[in-house]
Design an enzyme around this catalytic site. Sequence first.
Site, PDB file in Angstrom:
ATOM      1  N   ARG A  51      -3.466 -39.451   2.976  1.00  0.00           N
ATOM      2  CA  ARG A  51      -4.577 -40.123   3.982  1.00  0.00           C
ATOM      3  C   ARG A  51      -5.791 -39.577   3.387  1.00  0.00           C
ATOM      4  O   ARG A  51      -6.930 -40.316   3.411  1.00  0.00           O
ATOM      5  CB  ARG A  51      -4.161 -39.560   5.521  1.00  0.00           C
ATOM      6  CG  ARG A  51      -5.377 -39.865   6.245  1.00  0.00           C
ATOM      7  CD  ARG A  51      -5.033 -40.034   7.880  1.00  0.00           C
ATOM      8  NE  ARG A  51      -4.183 -39.045   8.394  1.00  0.00           N
ATOM      9  CZ  ARG A  51      -4.159 -37.920   8.645  1.00  0.00           C
ATOM     10  NH1 ARG A  51      -5.438 -37.156   8.255  1.00  0.00           N
ATOM     11  NH2 ARG A  51      -3.372 -37.014   8.778  1.00  0.00           N
ATOM     12  N   TYR A 103     -20.055 -62.847  10.516  1.00  0.00           N
ATOM     13  CA  TYR A 103     -18.804 -62.989  10.345  1.00  0.00           C
ATOM     14  C   TYR A 103     -18.042 -63.008  11.759  1.00  0.00           C
ATOM     15  O   TYR A 103     -18.486 -61.787  12.377  1.00  0.00           O
ATOM     16  CB  TYR A 103     -18.105 -62.071   9.267  1.00  0.00           C
ATOM     17  CG  TYR A 103     -16.574 -62.155   9.216  1.00  0.00           C
ATOM     18  CD1 TYR A 103     -15.963 -63.253   8.712  1.00  0.00           C
ATOM     19  CD2 TYR A 103     -15.750 -61.159   9.498  1.00  0.00           C
ATOM     20  CE1 TYR A 103     -14.543 -63.441   8.545  1.00  0.00           C
ATOM     21  CE2 TYR A 103     -14.525 -61.186   9.469  1.00  0.00           C
ATOM     22  CZ  TYR A 103     -13.766 -62.125   8.977  1.00  0.00           C
ATOM     23  OH  TYR A 103     -12.591 -62.160   8.901  1.00  0.00           O
ATOM     24  N   ASP A 175     -23.502 -56.284   4.396  1.00  0.00           N
ATOM     25  CA  ASP A 175     -22.000 -56.626   3.832  1.00  0.00           C
ATOM     26  C   ASP A 175     -22.121 -57.545   2.749  1.00  0.00           C
ATOM     27  O   ASP A 175     -22.784 -58.641   2.826  1.00  0.00           O
ATOM     28  CB  ASP A 175     -21.323 -57.594   5.346  1.00  0.00           C
ATOM     29  CG  ASP A 175     -20.033 -58.048   4.923  1.00  0.00           C
ATOM     30  OD1 ASP A 175     -19.631 -58.206   4.092  1.00  0.00           O
ATOM     31  OD2 ASP A 175     -19.597 -58.624   6.042  1.00  0.00           O
ATOM     32  N   LYS A 200     -11.497 -60.318  -0.457  1.00  0.00           N
ATOM     33  CA  LYS A 200     -12.000 -61.530  -0.773  1.00  0.00           C
ATOM     34  C   LYS A 200     -12.092 -61.569  -2.430  1.00  0.00           C
ATOM     35  O   LYS A 200     -11.330 -61.590  -3.142  1.00  0.00           O
ATOM     36  CB  LYS A 200     -13.491 -61.902  -0.238  1.00  0.00           C
ATOM     37  CG  LYS A 200     -13.107 -61.659   1.415  1.00  0.00           C
ATOM     38  CD  LYS A 200     -12.372 -62.621   2.152  1.00  0.00           C
ATOM     39  CE  LYS A 200     -11.918 -62.245   3.673  1.00  0.00           C
ATOM     40  NZ  LYS A 200     -13.176 -61.985   4.504  1.00  0.00           N
TER      41      LYS A 200
HETATM   42  C1  LIG Z   1     -13.223 -61.227   5.667  1.00  0.00           C
HETATM   43  C2  LIG Z   1     -14.557 -60.829   6.078  1.00  0.00           C
HETATM   44  C3  LIG Z   1     -14.867 -59.562   6.858  1.00  0.00           C
HETATM   45  C4  LIG Z   1     -13.607 -58.774   7.328  1.00  0.00           C
HETATM   46  O1  LIG Z   1     -12.869 -58.545   6.478  1.00  0.00           O
HETATM   47  P1  LIG Z   1     -10.923 -58.097   6.479  1.00  0.00           P
HETATM   48  O2  LIG Z   1     -10.855 -57.678   5.086  1.00  0.00           O
HETATM   49  O3  LIG Z   1     -10.693 -59.371   6.736  1.00  0.00           O
HETATM   50  O4  LIG Z   1     -10.987 -57.237   7.765  1.00  0.00           O
HETATM   51  C5  LIG Z   1     -16.060 -58.955   6.944  1.00  0.00           C
HETATM   52  N1  LIG Z   1     -17.168 -59.864   6.514  1.00  0.00           N
HETATM   53  C6  LIG Z   1     -17.230 -60.930   5.993  1.00  0.00           C
HETATM   54  C7  LIG Z   1     -18.475 -61.683   5.482  1.00  0.00           C
HETATM   55  C8  LIG Z   1     -15.907 -61.351   5.516  1.00  0.00           C
HETATM   56  O5  LIG Z   1     -15.767 -62.663   4.884  1.00  0.00           O
END
Ligand SMILES: *Cc1c(COP(=O)(O)O)cnc(C)c1O
Length: 386
Positions: A51, A103, A175, A200
């Site tokens: 962890r 998001y 982000d 992603k």
């Molecule tokens: C998918 C996404 C998230 C969240 O991420 P997860 O891996 O699904 O928890 C946050 N910000 C953006 C822009 C995203 O596309």
Amino acid sequence: MNRKDIQFGTKAIHAGLEPDPATGAIMTPIYQTSTYVQSEVGVHKGYEYSRSLNPTRHALEKNIAALENGAYGACFGSGLAAIDCVIKMLNPGDEVISTNDLYGGTYRIFTTIFEKYGIKFHFVPMGDVSAVEEKVNENTKLIWVETPTNPMMNIVDIKAMSKIAKNANAWLAVDNTFATPYLQTPIDLGADIVMHSATKYLGGHSDVVMGALVTNNDHIASEMYRIQNSSGAVTAPMDSFLVLRGIKTLHVRMQRHCENGEVLANWLAKHPAVDKVYWPGFESHPNHEIAKEQMNGFGGMISFSLKSGKLEDAKKLVSSTEVFTLAESLGGVESLLGHPATMTHASIPKEEREKTGVTDTLIRLSVGIEAIEDLQKDLEQALAQL
Ligand SMILES: *Cc1c(COP(=O)(O)O)cnc(C)c1O
């Protein structure tokens, strides 16, 4: 391999990595272990419990940090777990300014989890710098930016946000999921924290859910690792391996995502059934100049709406494609399409989402790296069915 003058494609493949010291294996092994032998009390090789730290995850954390030109990286069980870590650095009474075109999951964790712990969130149209300045007060501790935004592809001026944050003595978090460090490195533009849904583009193959944070700030880093270890939302060795493997082709994939995205955006803009196309590469995009300045390309994310304005047409379209698959998520090698109003943004009230352009016919494309001819033909036949 952490020298600053190394090009992105070389860093993607080598940064933070070295052959396995135990065996010489060139690829980072999947250290599928929870614990590590101590030769005597407190004497170990840097790893005590997975962890806290695991060698496969550690290699990935160093690699992502290098790609973002940051000193410290941390990986989490999902993008939302990474966001959770950032907001846990705040205290009751603190305020966060964020974009109103956010998001859906980020909006949900802010409003349904953290508001009840006394943290206040403001959602403003961040394309307009003064809208952010108006909300700054002595409690402002964090500015949370998403750019390009999801799904409207708005561009936020990271340098301008960094100035506001510095004046307010607040942190700026970006982000960077849509752009990836191949297209945009927010730390170089003044951000204190970069966040990724590695699910992603970083992973890139739609086979892992993971999040990451990168920072250059020693204090933020120590908080980040304390919370990562204390809350325990860490990512697994196997998943760390998969994302490390994915990142090795990030630069090549992103080039093709950008090329395919450009062709489809231009083609859609001329299609008679299509109303608006949202893509930061258009000169007519309201923040095209900022996009050109802070990004190395415009990416493969495109949204568009239909002239008919009918929800049934949008539903018909997303179920008529053959190469584009109807699914949540984005950033994989395969093309996906989605209907934000009923999918990713269903948790945002209709009134709120329509204010930002997420109408009933808005369709979002994650343009993959398949042959462009097939992607275009696919959309053509689906639009012809309306
Ligand atoms: C998918 C996404 C998230 C969240 O991420 P997860 O891996 O699904 O928890 C946050 N910000 C953006 C822009 C995203 O596309």
